[in-house]
Scaffold this motif. Structure first.
Motif, PDB file in Angstrom:
ATOM      1  N   ARG A 298       0.892  -1.432   0.046  1.00  0.00           N
ATOM      2  CA  ARG A 298       0.156   0.041  -0.053  1.00  0.00           C
ATOM      3  C   ARG A 298       0.872   1.362   0.093  1.00  0.00           C
ATOM      4  O   ARG A 298       0.454   2.329  -0.617  1.00  0.00           O
ATOM      5  N   ALA A 299       1.975   1.188   0.607  1.00  0.00           N
ATOM      6  CA  ALA A 299       2.685   2.331   0.799  1.00  0.00           C
ATOM      7  C   ALA A 299       3.408   2.535  -0.685  1.00  0.00           C
ATOM      8  O   ALA A 299       3.592   3.799  -1.301  1.00  0.00           O
ATOM      9  N   ILE A 300       3.736   1.612  -1.481  1.00  0.00           N
ATOM     10  CA  ILE A 300       4.398   1.716  -2.721  1.00  0.00           C
ATOM     11  C   ILE A 300       3.303   2.095  -3.756  1.00  0.00           C
ATOM     12  O   ILE A 300       3.596   3.159  -4.352  1.00  0.00           O
ATOM     13  N   CYS A 301       1.858   1.791  -3.447  1.00  0.00           N
ATOM     14  CA  CYS A 301       0.811   2.350  -4.373  1.00  0.00           C
ATOM     15  C   CYS A 301       0.777   3.845  -3.929  1.00  0.00           C
ATOM     16  O   CYS A 301       0.453   4.225  -4.995  1.00  0.00           O
ATOM     17  N   ASN A 302       0.766   4.349  -2.750  1.00  0.00           N
ATOM     18  CA  ASN A 302       0.628   5.606  -2.403  1.00  0.00           C
ATOM     19  C   ASN A 302       1.680   6.386  -2.859  1.00  0.00           C
ATOM     20  O   ASN A 302       1.526   7.721  -3.385  1.00  0.00           O
ATOM     21  N   ILE A 303       2.990   5.970  -2.974  1.00  0.00           N
ATOM     22  CA  ILE A 303       4.252   6.651  -3.472  1.00  0.00           C
ATOM     23  C   ILE A 303       3.945   6.781  -5.091  1.00  0.00           C
ATOM     24  O   ILE A 303       4.348   7.724  -5.703  1.00  0.00           O
ATOM     25  N   GLU A 304       3.330   5.859  -5.773  1.00  0.00           N
ATOM     26  CA  GLU A 304       3.541   5.844  -7.333  1.00  0.00           C
ATOM     27  C   GLU A 304       2.111   6.729  -7.668  1.00  0.00           C
ATOM     28  O   GLU A 304       2.106   7.310  -8.681  1.00  0.00           O
ATOM     29  N   LEU A 305       1.205   6.894  -6.811  1.00  0.00           N
ATOM     30  CA  LEU A 305       0.156   7.680  -7.028  1.00  0.00           C
ATOM     31  C   LEU A 305       0.282   9.234  -6.777  1.00  0.00           C
ATOM     32  O   LEU A 305      -0.269  10.143  -6.827  1.00  0.00           O
ATOM     33  N   ASP A 306       1.547   9.403  -5.921  1.00  0.00           N
ATOM     34  CA  ASP A 306       1.863  10.675  -5.322  1.00  0.00           C
ATOM     35  C   ASP A 306       2.555  11.699  -6.423  1.00  0.00           C
ATOM     36  O   ASP A 306       3.491  11.068  -7.214  1.00  0.00           O
ATOM     37  N   GLY A 307       2.055  12.460  -7.059  1.00  0.00           N
ATOM     38  CA  GLY A 307       2.100  13.186  -8.061  1.00  0.00           C
ATOM     39  C   GLY A 307       3.633  13.961  -7.786  1.00  0.00           C
ATOM     40  O   GLY A 307       4.231  14.413  -8.811  1.00  0.00           O
ATOM     41  N   ASN A 308       4.099  14.201  -6.724  1.00  0.00           N
ATOM     42  CA  ASN A 308       5.235  14.781  -6.650  1.00  0.00           C
ATOM     43  C   ASN A 308       6.457  13.764  -6.601  1.00  0.00           C
ATOM     44  O   ASN A 308       7.837  14.336  -6.818  1.00  0.00           O
TER      45      ASN A 308
ATOM     46  N   VAL B 193      -0.026  13.119   2.984  1.00  0.00           N
ATOM     47  CA  VAL B 193       0.742  12.022   2.023  1.00  0.00           C
ATOM     48  C   VAL B 193       1.789  11.323   2.743  1.00  0.00           C
ATOM     49  O   VAL B 193       1.948  10.126   2.892  1.00  0.00           O
ATOM     50  N   CYS B 194       2.856  12.074   3.366  1.00  0.00           N
ATOM     51  CA  CYS B 194       3.990  11.563   3.824  1.00  0.00           C
ATOM     52  C   CYS B 194       3.534  10.729   5.128  1.00  0.00           C
ATOM     53  O   CYS B 194       4.154   9.673   5.503  1.00  0.00           O
ATOM     54  N   ASP B 195       2.594  11.288   6.013  1.00  0.00           N
ATOM     55  CA  ASP B 195       2.105  10.680   7.063  1.00  0.00           C
ATOM     56  C   ASP B 195       1.533   9.182   7.033  1.00  0.00           C
ATOM     57  O   ASP B 195       1.968   8.312   7.716  1.00  0.00           O
ATOM     58  N   LYS B 196       0.795   9.246   5.851  1.00  0.00           N
ATOM     59  CA  LYS B 196       0.171   8.017   5.363  1.00  0.00           C
ATOM     60  C   LYS B 196       1.147   6.829   5.107  1.00  0.00           C
ATOM     61  O   LYS B 196       1.009   5.878   5.547  1.00  0.00           O
ATOM     62  N   ILE B 197       2.188   7.263   4.211  1.00  0.00           N
ATOM     63  CA  ILE B 197       3.085   6.475   3.731  1.00  0.00           C
ATOM     64  C   ILE B 197       4.020   5.925   4.548  1.00  0.00           C
ATOM     65  O   ILE B 197       4.452   4.940   5.081  1.00  0.00           O
ATOM     66  N   MET B 198       4.550   7.019   5.641  1.00  0.00           N
ATOM     67  CA  MET B 198       5.426   6.593   6.585  1.00  0.00           C
ATOM     68  C   MET B 198       4.777   5.754   7.861  1.00  0.00           C
ATOM     69  O   MET B 198       5.395   4.927   8.279  1.00  0.00           O
TER      70      MET B 198
ATOM     71  N   VAL C 126       5.187   0.415  10.132  1.00  0.00           N
ATOM     72  CA  VAL C 126       4.594  -0.807  10.674  1.00  0.00           C
ATOM     73  C   VAL C 126       5.433  -1.954  10.010  1.00  0.00           C
ATOM     74  O   VAL C 126       5.730  -3.082  10.941  1.00  0.00           O
ATOM     75  N   VAL C 127       5.887  -2.064   8.858  1.00  0.00           N
ATOM     76  CA  VAL C 127       6.549  -2.998   8.102  1.00  0.00           C
ATOM     77  C   VAL C 127       8.030  -3.132   8.649  1.00  0.00           C
ATOM     78  O   VAL C 127       8.593  -4.209   8.952  1.00  0.00           O
ATOM     79  N   ALA C 128       8.482  -2.152   9.205  1.00  0.00           N
ATOM     80  CA  ALA C 128       9.959  -1.991   9.605  1.00  0.00           C
ATOM     81  C   ALA C 128       9.971  -2.603  11.021  1.00  0.00           C
ATOM     82  O   ALA C 128      11.208  -2.763  11.412  1.00  0.00           O
ATOM     83  N   GLN C 129       8.888  -2.888  11.716  1.00  0.00           N
ATOM     84  CA  GLN C 129       8.922  -3.495  12.759  1.00  0.00           C
ATOM     85  C   GLN C 129       9.597  -5.049  12.625  1.00  0.00           C
ATOM     86  O   GLN C 129       9.997  -5.618  13.577  1.00  0.00           O
ATOM     87  N   ASP C 130       9.582  -5.482  11.579  1.00  0.00           N
ATOM     88  CA  ASP C 130      10.061  -6.728  11.144  1.00  0.00           C
ATOM     89  C   ASP C 130      11.538  -6.539  10.550  1.00  0.00           C
ATOM     90  O   ASP C 130      11.452  -5.761   9.688  1.00  0.00           O
ATOM     91  N   SER C 131      12.392  -7.212  11.144  1.00  0.00           N
ATOM     92  CA  SER C 131      13.857  -6.802  10.790  1.00  0.00           C
ATOM     93  C   SER C 131      14.163  -7.278   9.351  1.00  0.00           C
ATOM     94  O   SER C 131      14.670  -6.586   8.486  1.00  0.00           O
TER      95      SER C 131
END
Length: 338
Positions: free
Chosen positions: A279-289, A300-305, A310-315
């Motif tokens: 979902r983070a990748i999709c939101n990045i690709e949908l980000d026009g900037n 947008v940054c808050d949503k992606i971060m 959450v994913v980074a909790q898994d090493s």
């Protein structure tokens, strides 16, 4: 058999049935007073007599059957008729309203009459009830067989269309026909369809996108069949398929990942963190900037971060994040880090 012997046998069968019924009645009744004992005796006697009358209702020899036990047959004969009479008398006496204390001759006659009628009709009632019961069970069994046969045919149809869907040598299956077949399939068949379709998507997402895209209508049909929204994996797999298309549908994929996450969390399930990752990748690709490497809006940054953390909790998955070119570029453009 002479008439004298026949009469003696009938009397003995009657007395045997009466004795057995009286013994059972005494055993079942906890409080035996003199009045209750007289009532029990009268009902048992009249019921046995009523059952015997039913057996002797005409002169046919087929009703005068003695108890028989041999290797091929077991029959209680006249004794069974007396037992039917007892059962009928007890049942009809229990359902007749009122109390009987034998204070008058009229009550005695009433008890005897009711018990004889119940005894005479006992076998008829039992046979009719048993016949109706067996007929009902037979009809239910036939309905179940029909349902099973129909469901088996539907399952076979769904599996056949699934096989054709992924076979490049045959004409394409229409989405409508495929979806309808899957919706009509049984739960276990839909589970097998999910596992097979997941395998096709996983094995072909990067090397045969045309085949991989054929999994999309299957996952859509599985979602439509899940009317209670219990299976988040249907949404997750559809999200992966939409993201990995030849022409990626990031907006559609983002929507499916969001629904998958909602269902997963509502059920308290752990894992499946690739939903947030993708979902983070999709939101990045949908980000026009993103493409011009401009700063993204704060929301947008808050949503992606939020998803990335959450994913980074898994090493292990954190290393995957750090090695992903799109995520690295987006983080750098926005001066962010995990």
């Amino acid at each position: 058999m002479s008439n004298t012997v026949k009469s003696l046998v009938i009397i003995l069968m009657f007395l045997a049935g009466f004795s057995i019924g009286l013994f059972i009645g005494v055993f079942l009744v906890s409080d035996i007073s003199s009045d209750k004992m007289l009532l029990l005796f009268s009902v048992t006697l009249a019921g046995s007599f009523g059952g015997l009358l039913y057996a002797l209702r005409d002169n046919s020899q087929k009703y005068l059957v003695l108890p028989q036990i041999d290797s091929n047959n077991f029959s209680l004969g006249l004794l069974a008729d007396c037992a039917y009479g007892l059962a009928g008398a007890y049942v009809i006496f229990l359902i007749v309203p009122g109390t009987f204390n034998f204070e008058t001759g009229e009550e005695i006659i009433k008890v005897l009459g009711i018990s004889i009628v119940g005894g005479y009709g006992g076998r008829i009632v039992v046979e009719r009830v048993l016949s109706e019961f067996l007929q009902k069970r037979l009809e239910e069994a036939e309905k179940k067989i029909d349902i099973i046969e129909t469901q088996t045919q539907r399952d076979a149809k769904a599996l056949e269309l699934l096989s054709l869907q992924f076979d490049s040598e045959v004409p394409a299956v229409s989405d409508e026909e495929l979806k309808e077949a899957i919706k009509c399939a049984s739960n276990i068949t839909r589970t097998n369809i999910f596992m097979e379709t997941q395998k096709v998507r996983h094995n072909n997402w990067n090397k045969n996108k045309l085949l991989m895209e054929k999994t999309i209508p299957v996952f859509e049909a599985l979602i439509e069949s899940d009317t209670e929204n219990k299976f988040h994996r249907n949404y997750g797999q559809l999200g992966y398929a939409l993201r990995d298309k030849e022409n990626p549908d990031y907006k559609g994929a983002q929507k499916e990942f969001t629904e998958a996450i909602r269902i997963r969390d509502s059920q308290g399930q752990k894992g499946f963190l690739f939903y947030e990752f993708n979902r983070a990748i999709c939101n990045i690709e949908l980000d026009g900037n993103y493409k011009q490497c401009n700063f993204s809006p704060k929301d947008v940054c808050d949503k992606i971060m939020k998803d990335l953390r959450v994913v980074a909790q898994d090493s292990h998955k954190k290393k995957i994040i750090e090695s992903n070119d799109s995520i690295r570029k987006w983080l750098n453009c926005n001066n962010l880090s995990l």
